[in-house]
Design a protein around this motif. Structure first.
Motif, mmCIF file in Angstrom:
data_model
loop_
_atom_site.group_PDB
_atom_site.id
_atom_site.type_symbol
_atom_site.label_atom_id
_atom_site.label_comp_id
_atom_site.label_asym_id
_atom_site.label_seq_id
_atom_site.Cartn_x
_atom_site.Cartn_y
_atom_site.Cartn_z
ATOM 1 N N HIS A 177 0.834 -1.210 0.000
ATOM 2 C CA HIS A 177 0.000 0.000 0.000
ATOM 3 C C HIS A 177 0.866 1.257 0.000
ATOM 4 O O HIS A 177 0.575 2.222 -0.733
ATOM 5 C CB HIS A 177 -0.922 -0.020 1.223
ATOM 6 C CG HIS A 177 -1.600 1.281 1.490
ATOM 7 N ND1 HIS A 177 -2.600 1.788 0.681
ATOM 8 C CD2 HIS A 177 -1.396 2.211 2.478
ATOM 9 C CE1 HIS A 177 -2.992 2.965 1.160
ATOM 10 N NE2 HIS A 177 -2.295 3.235 2.247
ATOM 11 N N TYR A 178 1.934 1.270 0.788
ATOM 12 C CA TYR A 178 2.803 2.447 0.840
ATOM 13 C C TYR A 178 3.620 2.594 -0.439
ATOM 14 O O TYR A 178 3.821 3.716 -0.932
ATOM 15 C CB TYR A 178 3.728 2.337 2.052
ATOM 16 C CG TYR A 178 2.998 2.413 3.364
ATOM 17 C CD1 TYR A 178 2.611 3.633 3.902
ATOM 18 C CD2 TYR A 178 2.672 1.252 4.071
ATOM 19 C CE1 TYR A 178 1.932 3.704 5.113
ATOM 20 C CE2 TYR A 178 1.998 1.309 5.276
ATOM 21 C CZ TYR A 178 1.626 2.539 5.800
ATOM 22 O OH TYR A 178 0.952 2.605 6.978
ATOM 23 N N GLU A 218 2.630 1.650 -3.303
ATOM 24 C CA GLU A 218 1.677 2.064 -4.328
ATOM 25 C C GLU A 218 1.474 3.576 -4.292
ATOM 26 O O GLU A 218 1.304 4.221 -5.340
ATOM 27 C CB GLU A 218 0.345 1.344 -4.119
ATOM 28 C CG GLU A 218 -0.681 1.632 -5.202
ATOM 29 C CD GLU A 218 -1.984 0.888 -4.961
ATOM 30 O OE1 GLU A 218 -2.900 1.017 -5.795
ATOM 31 O OE2 GLU A 218 -2.089 0.186 -3.937
ATOM 32 N N GLN A 219 1.514 4.166 -3.095
ATOM 33 C CA GLN A 219 1.379 5.621 -3.005
ATOM 34 C C GLN A 219 2.545 6.338 -3.684
ATOM 35 O O GLN A 219 2.394 7.453 -4.184
ATOM 36 C CB GLN A 219 1.309 6.038 -1.533
ATOM 37 C CG GLN A 219 0.055 5.573 -0.822
ATOM 38 C CD GLN A 219 0.004 6.084 0.609
ATOM 39 O OE1 GLN A 219 0.688 7.034 0.953
ATOM 40 N NE2 GLN A 219 -0.813 5.452 1.428
ATOM 41 N N ALA A 220 3.702 5.687 -3.693
ATOM 42 C CA ALA A 220 4.875 6.281 -4.337
ATOM 43 C C ALA A 220 4.985 5.913 -5.808
ATOM 44 O O ALA A 220 5.984 6.261 -6.459
ATOM 45 C CB ALA A 220 6.135 5.844 -3.605
ATOM 46 N N GLY A 221 4.000 5.199 -6.343
ATOM 47 C CA GLY A 221 4.051 4.789 -7.737
ATOM 48 C C GLY A 221 4.947 3.603 -7.983
ATOM 49 O O GLY A 221 5.420 3.402 -9.102
ATOM 50 N N ARG A 272 -1.838 -4.831 -7.282
ATOM 51 C CA ARG A 272 -2.457 -5.540 -6.150
ATOM 52 C C ARG A 272 -2.654 -7.031 -6.446
ATOM 53 O O ARG A 272 -2.466 -7.868 -5.564
ATOM 54 C CB ARG A 272 -3.796 -4.896 -5.810
ATOM 55 C CG ARG A 272 -3.668 -3.455 -5.340
ATOM 56 C CD ARG A 272 -4.993 -2.877 -4.896
ATOM 57 N NE ARG A 272 -4.838 -1.495 -4.442
ATOM 58 C CZ ARG A 272 -5.842 -0.761 -3.969
ATOM 59 N NH1 ARG A 272 -7.066 -1.282 -3.902
ATOM 60 N NH2 ARG A 272 -5.622 0.484 -3.577
ATOM 61 N N THR A 286 5.661 10.728 -0.837
ATOM 62 C CA THR A 286 4.692 10.033 -1.687
ATOM 63 C C THR A 286 3.643 10.995 -2.222
ATOM 64 O O THR A 286 3.017 10.716 -3.245
ATOM 65 C CB THR A 286 4.007 8.914 -0.907
ATOM 66 O OG1 THR A 286 3.406 9.461 0.280
ATOM 67 C CG2 THR A 286 5.005 7.834 -0.506
ATOM 68 N N SER A 287 3.449 12.121 -1.544
ATOM 69 C CA SER A 287 2.465 13.105 -1.990
ATOM 70 C C SER A 287 2.891 14.479 -1.493
ATOM 71 O O SER A 287 3.135 14.663 -0.295
ATOM 72 C CB SER A 287 1.062 12.776 -1.463
ATOM 73 O OG SER A 287 0.147 13.798 -1.806
ATOM 74 N N TYR A 290 0.224 13.541 5.564
ATOM 75 C CA TYR A 290 -0.135 12.119 5.533
ATOM 76 C C TYR A 290 0.770 11.315 4.602
ATOM 77 O O TYR A 290 0.494 10.154 4.321
ATOM 78 C CB TYR A 290 -1.588 11.942 5.088
ATOM 79 C CG TYR A 290 -2.584 12.580 6.016
ATOM 80 C CD1 TYR A 290 -2.805 12.058 7.282
ATOM 81 C CD2 TYR A 290 -3.300 13.711 5.628
ATOM 82 C CE1 TYR A 290 -3.710 12.648 8.145
ATOM 83 C CE2 TYR A 290 -4.215 14.314 6.475
ATOM 84 C CZ TYR A 290 -4.412 13.771 7.739
ATOM 85 O OH TYR A 290 -5.302 14.362 8.601
ATOM 86 N N ALA A 291 1.825 11.913 4.100
ATOM 87 C CA ALA A 291 2.704 11.255 3.130
ATOM 88 C C ALA A 291 3.798 10.483 3.844
ATOM 89 O O ALA A 291 4.115 10.719 5.016
ATOM 90 C CB ALA A 291 3.310 12.280 2.180
ATOM 91 N N PHE A 342 10.650 2.830 1.695
ATOM 92 C CA PHE A 342 9.741 3.828 2.255
ATOM 93 C C PHE A 342 9.886 3.822 3.770
ATOM 94 O O PHE A 342 10.309 2.825 4.379
ATOM 95 C CB PHE A 342 8.284 3.546 1.854
ATOM 96 C CG PHE A 342 7.582 2.554 2.741
ATOM 97 C CD1 PHE A 342 6.923 2.967 3.895
ATOM 98 C CD2 PHE A 342 7.570 1.198 2.430
ATOM 99 C CE1 PHE A 342 6.281 2.053 4.718
ATOM 100 C CE2 PHE A 342 6.934 0.282 3.238
ATOM 101 C CZ PHE A 342 6.288 0.710 4.393
#
Length: 424
Positions: free
Chosen positions: A27-28, A30-33, A38, A322-323, A329-330, A345
């Motif tokens: 999941h983490y 995925e936030q960073a591309g 999945r 990540t954002s 929240y990144a 990460f």
């Protein structure tokens, strides 16, 4: 009833499940591309569960995915429970066929007076024992989630040294021959294991103070010479902004550095065992003693990544969030510029390393194979081995005449000596 028993949670007194929560870490990423998607991640998660069910493991980690020209490799990094690996190695040795030692012994009829060369190859650098150095972890690979896992053999210093000099794409076939120069000592399964060791030593990092050395360790305080650590229960995670600080002082390497010798701990190749000393006792008296090699040293364990060398005028790591839209929240994400495809990460007390790539180190220029070794020199030239032109017929006749005159003169002198003896 059977379904219900499988759903019973593990109590505190039972052994903890070594299976990692792969979907949470994905999941983490995925936030960073980053990641594999999945669906494939969940299939790998089930494959890791199958690996845990069939082996006595203490810990399991999804190391990453190495791409190949025909098939890819899914890599799992594991640690056996105490005694678990010894039992499996014993089973593998029982399945091996005994070697025919009689075939290696020379026959009586083959004992000819043949010349024996004085050359002796350089000493073989011994590999590190299982559970130490480059072989601290054990690795399993498969081409697709759900297929059979294959255990990779321990890596040797010669394989690591040669892997640093070549650059080959993986095919996905562990038995494929590695055609290269210098010749690689093994097949693709050995080359894969060598590249995994090199990537792990250069890219597996963790937040500073997450691990610490044991208090009863008597080694130097700078960490040199130490090969083990423990998790710090009093670890206070740094803020995300500190993890992406350009100084990169809040991340450390938690895998030992590999020396140019191909080992994490240097050994003296000139030191011989008792058996070798007894066999070479007479030869050493005539042979000159070689120069004592200089010991090799590398960065200590838990060394900050801020001390990593630059990569083509770039820092060894690139840090970011990540954002940038909701930085509160990144998570922090670091990417390796030395080994493209390696990333990590970090958020609160969570962090994870992952590698997805071709298994090649970054090079600013195109790869060029090393030049062949210099041609060996000829044997020293002397009068007894120097080739001379053949004499002519006239020269041969003149030489024969001189030799005949010398023989006649020696015969006359011998007759005169005999006459003198007779008169006496």
């Amino acid at each position: 009833k059977q379904w219900y028993q499988r759903r019973v949670p593990i109590t505190a007194g039972e052994v903890e499940m070594p299976l990692p929560d792969l979907m949470d870490t994905a999941h983490y990423f995925e936030q960073a591309g980053l990641g594999l998607g999945r669906e494939e991640t969940f299939r790998i998660f089930l494959a890791l569960k199958n690996l845990v069910d069939t082996h006595t493991l203490q810990s399991v980690r999804f190391w990453g995915k190495i791409l190949g020209t025909e098939k890819n490799y899914i890599v799992a990094e594991v640690e056996y429970r105490e005694g678990g690996e010894e039992e499996q190695e014993g089973e593998e040795e029982e399945g091996e066929e005994p070697r025919d030692e009689e075939a290696e012994e020379p026959k009586e009829g083959d004992e000819d007076n043949l010349p024996t060369p004085d050359y002796k190859p350089p000493p073989v650098i011994p590999k590190e024992e299982t559970g130490t150095g480059c072989n601290k972890k054990t690795y399993f690979v498969c081409n697709e989630p759900g297929t059979e896992w294959t255990k990779l053999p321990p890596v040797t210093p010669a394989q690591i040294v040669c892997a640093r000099q070549i650059k080959k794409f993986f095919t996905g076939n562990l038995e494929e021959t590695v055609i290269s120069y210098p010749p690689f000592p093994g097949t693709e399964i050995n080359y894969l294991r060598a590249q995994i060791a090199r990537i792990s030593a250069g890219t597996l990092i963790s937040p500073v103070d997450y691990f610490k050395f044991e208090e009863d360790d008597e080694d130097d305080s700078d960490g040199e010479g130490r090969d083990s650590f423990v998790e710090n229960v009093e670890f206070e995670p740094p803020r995300v902004q500190e993890l992406i600080d350009p100084s990169l002082s809040n991340w450390v390497h938690h895998v030992q550095h590999i020396l140019p010798q191909g080992r994490c701990v240097w050994v003296n190749p000139t030191v011989k065992t008792e058996t070798e000393d007894f066999e070479d006792e007479e030869e050493e008296e005539e042979r000159e003693e070689p120069d004592e090699p200089v010991p090799e040293h590398g960065p200590p364990l838990l060394n900050p990544i801020s001390e990593d060398s630059e990569v083509d005028s770039m820092p060894a790591w690139s840090a970011g969030l990540t954002s940038n839209l909701v930085p509160q929240y990144a998570a922090a994400v670091l990417r390796s510029n030395l080994w493209p495809g390696a990333c990590v990460f970090g958020l609160d007390k969570k962090f994870e390393n992952l590698y997805i790539g071709w298994g090649h180190k970054y090079t600013a220029e195109n790869y060029s194979p090393p030049a062949p070794a210099a041609t060996q020199e000829e044997y020293p030239s002397g009068a007894e081995v120097t080739e001379v032109p053949d004499p002519t017929v006239d020269e041969e006749r003149a030489l024969q005449a001189v030799q005949q005159e010398q023989l006649d003169r020696e015969a006359e002198e011998a007759e005169m000596e005999e006459d003198d003896e007779d008169e006496d």
